[in-house]
Design a protein around this motif. Structure first.
Motif, PDB file in Angstrom:
ATOM      1  N   PRO A 374       0.952  -1.231  -0.027  1.00  0.00           N
ATOM      2  CA  PRO A 374      -0.105  -0.207  -0.040  1.00  0.00           C
ATOM      3  C   PRO A 374       0.770   1.210  -0.123  1.00  0.00           C
ATOM      4  CG  PRO A 374       0.305  -1.069   2.121  1.00  0.00           C
ATOM      5  CD  PRO A 374       0.826  -1.979   1.286  1.00  0.00           C
ATOM      6  N   PRO A 375       0.367   2.331  -0.559  1.00  0.00           N
ATOM      7  CA  PRO A 375       1.037   3.690  -0.479  1.00  0.00           C
ATOM      8  C   PRO A 375       1.143   4.229   0.925  1.00  0.00           C
ATOM      9  CG  PRO A 375      -1.309   4.075  -1.345  1.00  0.00           C
ATOM     10  CD  PRO A 375      -0.971   2.394  -1.169  1.00  0.00           C
ATOM     11  N   THR A 376       2.406   4.527   1.241  1.00  0.00           N
ATOM     12  CA  THR A 376       2.791   4.733   2.780  1.00  0.00           C
ATOM     13  C   THR A 376       3.561   5.964   2.961  1.00  0.00           C
ATOM     14  OG1 THR A 376       2.646   2.477   2.891  1.00  0.00           O
ATOM     15  CG2 THR A 376       3.798   3.902   4.750  1.00  0.00           C
ATOM     16  N   VAL A 377       3.201   6.923   3.890  1.00  0.00           N
ATOM     17  CA  VAL A 377       3.790   8.192   4.174  1.00  0.00           C
ATOM     18  C   VAL A 377       4.220   7.873   5.593  1.00  0.00           C
ATOM     19  CG1 VAL A 377       3.625  10.609   4.577  1.00  0.00           C
ATOM     20  CG2 VAL A 377       2.674   9.591   2.575  1.00  0.00           C
ATOM     21  N   LEU A 378       5.455   8.291   5.621  1.00  0.00           N
ATOM     22  CA  LEU A 378       6.022   8.226   7.018  1.00  0.00           C
ATOM     23  C   LEU A 378       6.427   9.341   7.569  1.00  0.00           C
ATOM     24  CD1 LEU A 378       8.407   5.071   6.567  1.00  0.00           C
ATOM     25  CD2 LEU A 378       6.005   5.150   7.726  1.00  0.00           C
ATOM     26  N   ALA A 379       6.338  10.047   9.033  1.00  0.00           N
ATOM     27  CA  ALA A 379       6.730  11.089   9.564  1.00  0.00           C
ATOM     28  C   ALA A 379       7.611  10.870  10.619  1.00  0.00           C
ATOM     29  CB  ALA A 379       5.404  12.096  10.049  1.00  0.00           C
ATOM     30  N   ASP A 380       8.574  12.011  11.177  1.00  0.00           N
ATOM     31  CA  ASP A 380       9.158  11.571  12.430  1.00  0.00           C
ATOM     32  C   ASP A 380      10.150  10.632  12.148  1.00  0.00           C
ATOM     33  OD1 ASP A 380       7.248  13.665  13.885  1.00  0.00           O
ATOM     34  OD2 ASP A 380       6.036  11.804  14.197  1.00  0.00           O
ATOM     35  N   VAL A 381      10.622  10.633  10.704  1.00  0.00           N
ATOM     36  CA  VAL A 381      11.670   9.750  10.484  1.00  0.00           C
ATOM     37  C   VAL A 381      13.075  10.045  11.019  1.00  0.00           C
ATOM     38  CG1 VAL A 381      12.808   8.514   8.630  1.00  0.00           C
ATOM     39  CG2 VAL A 381      10.450   9.275   8.059  1.00  0.00           C
ATOM     40  N   PRO A 382      13.663   9.339  11.897  1.00  0.00           N
ATOM     41  CA  PRO A 382      14.925   9.511  12.470  1.00  0.00           C
ATOM     42  C   PRO A 382      16.040   9.613  11.794  1.00  0.00           C
ATOM     43  CG  PRO A 382      14.366   7.380  12.979  1.00  0.00           C
ATOM     44  CD  PRO A 382      13.303   7.902  12.229  1.00  0.00           C
ATOM     45  N   PRO A 383      17.167  10.306  11.829  1.00  0.00           N
ATOM     46  CA  PRO A 383      18.400  10.099  10.855  1.00  0.00           C
ATOM     47  C   PRO A 383      18.721   8.836  10.876  1.00  0.00           C
ATOM     48  CG  PRO A 383      18.620  11.877  12.639  1.00  0.00           C
ATOM     49  CD  PRO A 383      17.455  11.270  13.008  1.00  0.00           C
ATOM     50  N   GLY A 384      19.303   8.352   9.760  1.00  0.00           N
ATOM     51  CA  GLY A 384      19.887   6.895   9.954  1.00  0.00           C
ATOM     52  C   GLY A 384      18.838   6.012   9.449  1.00  0.00           C
ATOM     53  N   ALA A 385      17.603   6.267   9.527  1.00  0.00           N
ATOM     54  CA  ALA A 385      16.515   5.227   9.169  1.00  0.00           C
ATOM     55  C   ALA A 385      16.887   4.623   8.204  1.00  0.00           C
ATOM     56  CB  ALA A 385      15.186   6.038   9.164  1.00  0.00           C
TER      57      ALA A 385
END
Length: 487
Positions: A374-385
């Protein structure tokens, strides 16, 4: 789903090897099963080339080489122009074929066929422009005459995500320059390449000039051809990992190499941008071919004052996408090409969420078989993820906020890849300043598509060597010969 005439579309494509102008089975009888990613059902069984078949194709290309190199540029041009016309006439059938073997939507497949055909038209025009140079030596003692001559037999290796366009983007300039070729298409999507072989033959390409070898034994077959001293060029589009191995092999025999490899494209949105327009651009840059493109926007860096609003707008648009078989009406997102690709995307998202990222929209699921994600948007993505450091190759958009222009450039350049970058801003001066600072071979400035047959396509760093498209694309298939002469 629309009714698809498999007899008229899939079965019309010869499911054999194309060597020396003839269709033939693999020397050892091996076959490849080609499946529809949306149903997981076999749609065709195609011959799988062996090492001996690969060397036979090199022989055919080598024998056809002198005659094709001596063919008048105008004649080569007219053949390529005819191939463009035939592809355009048969666009609907070719598009449906691509949907069936690749999984993309019909709209995306139609776009690919139009794009693929344009390489034949562009290089029909470039075939008569193999320009050399003449100048007086600085000492005045002689003239410096430089000719451009065809490099020779070329091995072309193409990926599954654009099975028609990646083939024509290599075949077009090679034929325009006077080279002969052996094309090794991806084993997941061999049908489009075989259909193009038929079109080129009908357009007038002589026997042996174009050879097409599907194979499930890609590594050993390609390496055997590269080790043959008659092969003078390898052009590869695919992963950086495989590209490194091919470059190592090419170094042993000093074979000229062009590499169009992986990407990790940053998408920068500044606070002065029109956010609605930026989301429109983002949807094109991210969701073309369902995200399965080396040019797909991989990391979204948004200036903090508008980051939350942009994320919400993007999530709303992504969440509206309907998944399903690419031939169904209203479907905007097809399956990924295989189970391995789907599982890789799922793993990247799971590991990123475990590090603290938030799933803004998971999209909707599809019942039944198929390699759907499914189409997915991610927020609050930490550095190095993981979704920031690895190429996603799927419908996932991670969003990260930034505070300063210099920070945005630093984040964008913090990758081993450098294929393409995207910038959205209302300030043209800023846009051009940032574009110059971005370490990538291409930049889309307020635009979600950079690909154009008339433009040089390629990247910096681990994204590859050389350029495809434009006049530079044809020069990749030539050698410069310098003649010192007095008159």
């Amino acid at each position: 789903m629309k009714t698809i005439d498999l007899d008229g579309i899939v079965k019309a494509v010869p499911a054999e090897l194309f060597i020396g102008g003839a269709w033939r089975p693999a020397s050892d009888g091996a076959r490849i099963s080609v499946a529809d990613p949306a149903t997981e059902q076999e749609i065709a069984s195609v011959a799988s080339a062996s090492v001996n078949d690969g060397l036979d194709a090199v022989t055919a290309a080598h024998q056809a080489g002198p005659g094709w190199a001596a063919t008048a540029p105008r004649e080569r041009a007219e053949i390529l122009r005819r191939a463009f016309e035939l592809m355009t006439e048969r666009a609907d059938g070719l598009a449906a074929l691509i949907v069936l073997e690749n999984g993309k939507t019909l709209a995306d497949a139609r776009g690919e066929v139009a794009y693929a055909a344009e390489f034949f038209r562009w290089y029909s025009e470039e075939a008569v422009r193999g320009l050399g140079t003449v100048q007086t030596a600085p000492s005045g003692a002689n003239r410096i005459l430089v000719l451009r001559q065809p490099i020779g037999v070329c091995v072309l290796v193409t990926p599954w995500n654009f099975p028609a366009a990646m083939a024509t983007r290599k075949i077009g300039p090679a034929l325009a320059a006077g080279c002969t070729v052996v094309l090794k298409p991806a084993s997941e999507t061999p049908l489009a390449a075989l259909a193009i072989a038929g079109i080129l033959t009908e357009a007038g390409v002589p026997a042996g000039v174009v050879n097409v070898l599907p194979s499930a034994r890609s590594g050993v077959v390609v390496r055997a051809m590269m080790d043959d001293p008659r092969v003078r060029k390898v052009s590869f589009t695919g992963s950086t990992e495989v590209g490194r191995r091919l470059l190592a092999g090419a170094g042993e025999t000093v074979v000229s190499s062009s590499m169009e490899l992986g990407g990790n494209a940053p998408f920068l949105v500044f606070a002065d941008a029109d956010l609605e327009a930026a989301v429109d651009i983002a949807m094109v840059a991210k969701m073309r071919n369902g995200g399965e493109a080396c040019t797909a926007a991989n990391r979204f860096y948004v200036e903090r004052p508008v980051a939350e609003e942009f994320t919400a707008l993007l999530a709303a648009r992504m969440g509206e996408l309907r998944m399903g078989h690419g031939l169904e009406e209203g479907v905007a997102l097809g399956p990924l090409v295989n189970a391995e690709s789907r599982d890789k995307v799922a793993d990247l998202v799971a590991r990123t969420v475990a590090m603290g990222a938030t799933v803004v929209t998971p999209g909707s699921s599809v019942d039944g078989p198929g390699h759907f994600y499914p189409p997915t948007v991610l927020a609050d993505v930490p550095p190095g993820a993981p979704v920031l450091t690895q190429e996603i190759f799927g419908p996932v958009a991670p969003v990260v906020a930034f505070d300063r222009e210099a920070e945005a450039v630093e984040l964008a350049n913090d990758t081993e890849y450098g294929l393409v970058s995207y910038v959205c801003t209302a300030d043209l001066a800023r846009g051009l300043r940032v574009a110059e600072a971005l370490d990538s071979g291409m930049v889309g400035l307020n635009r979600g598509v950079v690909s154009d047959p008339a433009a040089p396509f390629g990247g910096t760093k681990q994204s590859g060597i050389g350029r495809e498209g434009g006049h530079e694309g044809m020069l990749e298939f030539t050698e410069s010969k310098y003649i010192a002469v007095e008159w």
